[in-house]
Motif scaffolding. Sequence first.
Motif, mmCIF file in Angstrom:
data_model
loop_
_atom_site.group_PDB
_atom_site.id
_atom_site.type_symbol
_atom_site.label_atom_id
_atom_site.label_comp_id
_atom_site.label_asym_id
_atom_site.label_seq_id
_atom_site.Cartn_x
_atom_site.Cartn_y
_atom_site.Cartn_z
ATOM 1 N N ILE A 1 -7.907 1.576 -1.827
ATOM 2 C CA ILE A 1 -6.838 1.216 -0.903
ATOM 3 C C ILE A 1 -7.392 1.101 0.533
ATOM 4 O O ILE A 1 -7.058 0.184 1.262
ATOM 5 C CB ILE A 1 -5.687 2.228 -0.989
ATOM 6 N N LYS A 2 -8.264 2.036 0.903
ATOM 7 C CA LYS A 2 -8.867 1.981 2.245
ATOM 8 C C LYS A 2 -9.673 0.690 2.419
ATOM 9 O O LYS A 2 -9.638 0.059 3.459
ATOM 10 C CB LYS A 2 -9.759 3.206 2.479
ATOM 11 N N ASP B 1 -7.695 5.861 -3.730
ATOM 12 C CA ASP B 1 -7.569 5.936 -2.270
ATOM 13 C C ASP B 1 -8.707 5.174 -1.584
ATOM 14 O O ASP B 1 -8.488 4.481 -0.577
ATOM 15 C CB ASP B 1 -7.572 7.403 -1.797
ATOM 16 N N ASP B 2 -9.915 5.294 -2.135
ATOM 17 C CA ASP B 2 -11.057 4.549 -1.566
ATOM 18 C C ASP B 2 -10.816 3.042 -1.693
ATOM 19 O O ASP B 2 -11.099 2.266 -0.759
ATOM 20 C CB ASP B 2 -12.351 4.943 -2.306
ATOM 21 N N LYS C 1 0.873 4.031 -2.905
ATOM 22 C CA LYS C 1 0.609 5.463 -2.644
ATOM 23 C C LYS C 1 1.749 6.314 -3.176
ATOM 24 O O LYS C 1 1.520 7.348 -3.817
ATOM 25 C CB LYS C 1 0.438 5.701 -1.145
ATOM 26 N N GLU D 1 -7.317 -2.077 3.030
ATOM 27 C CA GLU D 1 -6.734 -2.063 4.374
ATOM 28 C C GLU D 1 -7.661 -2.712 5.392
ATOM 29 O O GLU D 1 -7.216 -3.240 6.397
ATOM 30 C CB GLU D 1 -6.430 -0.622 4.796
ATOM 31 N N LEU E 1 1.439 9.107 -6.010
ATOM 32 C CA LEU E 1 1.799 10.505 -5.747
ATOM 33 C C LEU E 1 2.874 10.985 -6.718
ATOM 34 O O LEU E 1 2.816 12.118 -7.215
ATOM 35 C CB LEU E 1 2.270 10.665 -4.305
ATOM 36 N N LEU F 1 0.832 -1.211 0.000
ATOM 37 C CA LEU F 1 0.000 0.000 0.000
ATOM 38 C C LEU F 1 0.864 1.257 0.000
ATOM 39 O O LEU F 1 0.568 2.233 -0.706
ATOM 40 C CB LEU F 1 -0.933 -0.010 1.214
ATOM 41 N N SER F 2 1.909 1.230 0.794
ATOM 42 C CA SER F 2 2.806 2.395 0.844
ATOM 43 C C SER F 2 3.470 2.634 -0.512
ATOM 44 O O SER F 2 3.538 3.779 -0.992
ATOM 45 C CB SER F 2 3.862 2.155 1.924
ATOM 46 N N LYS G 1 -7.394 9.241 -8.504
ATOM 47 C CA LYS G 1 -6.616 8.993 -7.297
ATOM 48 C C LYS G 1 -7.532 8.847 -6.092
ATOM 49 O O LYS G 1 -7.337 7.990 -5.243
ATOM 50 C CB LYS G 1 -5.614 10.109 -7.050
ATOM 51 N N ILE G 2 -8.572 9.693 -6.036
ATOM 52 C CA ILE G 2 -9.520 9.608 -4.936
ATOM 53 C C ILE G 2 -10.194 8.233 -4.954
ATOM 54 O O ILE G 2 -10.357 7.581 -3.925
ATOM 55 C CB ILE G 2 -10.548 10.757 -5.004
#
Length: 173
Positions: A168-169, A165-166, A133, A172, A137, A129-130, A161-162
């Motif tokens: 990726i969340k 991000d969703d 990201k 997690e 970026l 994940l890191s 990207k948003i």
Amino acid sequence: MKFTPLAIKKQQFKKSLRGYNIEEVRVYLEMLAGEYENLLQENKELKEKIAMLETEISTYKQIEKNLHLAVTQAQETATKTLENAKKQAELLIKEAELKAKESINKAKLEIAKIENEIQILKNEKERILSELKNFLLSELEKLNLLEPSAKIETQEKIEEKIKLDDIIKNLEQ
């Protein structure tokens, strides 16, 4: 007429010219002989009966002795069997306890192994994940450096990207 020693001793015979009446003495002796013979026969029968009863008593005493021995042996056997059963039960319990401890120890080792693998997978997930990201970026920064016409595209990229991000969340969780 029953003969007793005293009756025989007191028996009186009539006297005749030549002494006792021979016929009377003969009759008396015959009766005495018959009675004596009966007594001898009865005595013989009683002795045989006594011998038979003594044999039976001896047989019964032997049977009693054998029964007593059998009961004693049965009690000893029962005691030994009970003791052996208790020992065997104790051994089975100890064996079961050892197997249970082994199973528990194996389960604990397996749990520790699984927990270790889970931690490794969590760490790997965090690393991925890191990296993802950072990659996103850096790509976004590259897009921002491009021409202004690319800024419109960049806006679209930000929206993507948003969305990423969703995603990726969700990963997690």
